[in-house]
Design a protein around this motif. Structure first.
Motif, mmCIF file in Angstrom:
data_model
loop_
_atom_site.group_PDB
_atom_site.id
_atom_site.type_symbol
_atom_site.label_atom_id
_atom_site.label_comp_id
_atom_site.label_asym_id
_atom_site.label_seq_id
_atom_site.Cartn_x
_atom_site.Cartn_y
_atom_site.Cartn_z
ATOM 1 N N ASP A 1 0.008 5.367 1.389
ATOM 2 C CA ASP A 1 -0.925 6.077 2.094
ATOM 3 C C ASP A 1 -0.331 7.310 2.516
ATOM 4 O OD1 ASP A 1 -3.275 6.688 3.386
ATOM 5 O OD2 ASP A 1 -3.599 4.355 3.871
ATOM 6 N N GLU B 1 4.644 6.140 2.386
ATOM 7 C CA GLU B 1 3.929 7.217 3.067
ATOM 8 C C GLU B 1 4.156 8.632 2.291
ATOM 9 O OE1 GLU B 1 4.288 7.541 7.140
ATOM 10 O OE2 GLU B 1 3.232 5.866 7.613
ATOM 11 N N PHE C 1 0.839 -1.083 0.218
ATOM 12 C CA PHE C 1 -0.034 0.063 0.095
ATOM 13 C C PHE C 1 1.072 1.270 -0.111
ATOM 14 C CE2 PHE C 1 -3.443 -3.016 1.046
ATOM 15 C CZ PHE C 1 -4.641 -2.206 0.849
ATOM 16 N N ALA D 1 -3.903 1.481 -3.136
ATOM 17 C CA ALA D 1 -4.323 2.492 -1.997
ATOM 18 C C ALA D 1 -5.862 2.470 -1.980
ATOM 19 C CB ALA D 1 -3.933 3.785 -2.498
ATOM 20 N N THR E 1 -8.866 4.301 7.158
ATOM 21 C CA THR E 1 -8.261 3.172 6.619
ATOM 22 C C THR E 1 -7.729 2.097 7.659
ATOM 23 O OG1 THR E 1 -7.960 4.295 4.647
ATOM 24 C CG2 THR E 1 -7.062 2.049 4.925
ATOM 25 N N ARG F 1 -6.179 8.344 6.405
ATOM 26 C CA ARG F 1 -5.371 7.152 7.002
ATOM 27 C C ARG F 1 -5.965 6.658 8.186
ATOM 28 N NH1 ARG F 1 0.305 5.727 6.712
ATOM 29 N NH2 ARG F 1 0.376 3.853 8.337
ATOM 30 N N VAL G 1 -0.168 9.836 -3.810
ATOM 31 C CA VAL G 1 -0.881 8.719 -3.509
ATOM 32 C C VAL G 1 -1.360 8.014 -4.869
ATOM 33 C CG1 VAL G 1 -2.730 7.438 -2.193
ATOM 34 C CG2 VAL G 1 -1.333 8.937 -0.939
ATOM 35 N N VAL H 1 1.906 -0.859 4.507
ATOM 36 C CA VAL H 1 2.105 0.429 3.858
ATOM 37 C C VAL H 1 3.769 0.626 3.820
ATOM 38 C CG1 VAL H 1 1.668 2.949 4.265
ATOM 39 C CG2 VAL H 1 0.091 1.125 5.031
ATOM 40 N N VAL I 1 -8.504 5.288 -1.233
ATOM 41 C CA VAL I 1 -8.842 6.868 -1.256
ATOM 42 C C VAL I 1 -10.258 7.053 -1.475
ATOM 43 C CG1 VAL I 1 -6.325 7.234 -2.154
ATOM 44 C CG2 VAL I 1 -8.272 6.825 -3.763
#
Length: 310
Positions: A196, A223, A194, A241, A207, A204, A230, A220, A243
């Motif tokens: 994020d 970042e 991922f 991701a 999630t 975040r 992202v 993840v 989103v």
């Protein structure tokens, strides 16, 4: 005892630093130190324990802080009454906005334009930052109002008025193994990489809470500090991701896949401190914000415990 001394003491207490208090008050640090010394001399007690690395309230300082806030609020209320008698609302409102304002019903620029036309005597100090940081600044008094994206369970001490709620789908490239699916379970994403935003961001937080509720661990690896990046990481096949749909521009070739059960929800609210009365200017700005965006009800899977805004 002077009001400016109480205001300086409160700023130091809330900022935890003479330097940051000076920046907030827009004065030199020596003036902050002198004001605190004068107040301590007037009261006959030390208000702060000062060391090289930190500034902490003494027992006397902790007792004084709520009284100082009440005194300053009463003085501000008196000024507001006089200003209104003189023919207009005046003052300063400190408003927080998110680094990525993704609610379709919220436009900070439109809010400020309408408010300035109605109340030209009010100054707005706009501060951009993450949702968790805004929540902390509201509690400490560094902000009056803020747009943020936090679940009700992460908003202790705040009064939230929901403005927008969006279920967040999985975003992946068109050739990803899940691209042909219409929906997916979070458990099926345990082995995915991922990208994020930082942990303090609202999307975040939502999630992470969803994965925790589903008892699924995820990785993840990247970042990044904005939702545009992202989406770029997904577009270049570095990661997937979760989103808000509004983060994906029109004409994008990315696939958006609905998440079944425990779907993260991006909730935008306007927030105020629950235990501190707003000034007249902040109340007027809040009223304008509420006129522009009708509050939305939270989804059934996570009831909100929003308190009334003071």
């Amino acid at each position: 005892m002077e009001l400016r001394h109480l205001a300086t003491f409160t700023a130091v207490a809330e900022e935890g630093s003479f330097t940051r208090a000076a920046d907030r008050l827009r004065v030199v640090q020596s003036a902050v130190s002198a004001a605190v010394r004068n107040l301590e001399r007037d009261l006959g007690v030390a208000l702060f324990d000062r060391t090289t690395h930190r500034v902490e309230l003494t027992d006397a300082g902790r007792l004084l802080l709520p009284e100082a806030r009440r005194t300053l609020a009463a003085a501000a209320g008196a000024r507001e009454v006089v200003d209104q008698l003189r023919g207009g609302l005046r003052g300063t409102v400190r408003l927080g906005m998110m680094q990525a304002q993704r609610a379709s019903t919220v436009s900070v620029a439109r809010l400020l334009a309408e408010f300035r036309a109605e109340h030209p005597g009010v100054d707005i100090e706009l501060r951009v930052g993450a949702s968790a940081a805004h929540a902390a600044d509201l509690r400490s008094g560094r902000l009056d109002l803020a747009y943020l994206a936090l679940p009700a369970g992460s908003a202790a001490g705040l009064a939230l008025v929901p403005m927008d709620a969006q279920s967040m789908p999985l975003a992946c490239p068109a050739d990803h193994r899940l691209a042909g699916r219409t929906d997916v379970e979070l458990a099926e994403l345990a082995d995915e990489t991922f990208v994020d935003t930082p942990p303090e961001w609202g999307n975040r937080i939502a999630t992470d809470r969803a994965f925790a509720a589903a008892e699924v661990r995820r990785t993840v690896r990247y970042e990044v500090g904005d939702l545009g990046s992202v989406v770029d990481f997904v577009r270049y096949r570095l990661a997937v991701a979760i989103v808000p749909r509004t983060a994906i521009g029109a004409g994008s070739d990315l696939r958006l896949i609905r998440i079944r059960h425990h779907a993260p929800v991006f909730r935008t609210s306007i927030a105020a401190p629950a235990e501190r009365r707003l000034g007249a200017a902040a109340r007027a700005l809040l009223a304008t914000a509420l006129r522009q965006a009708a509050p939305t009800d939270p989804s059934p899977d996570e009831p909100s415990r929003a308190d009334p805004v003071p």
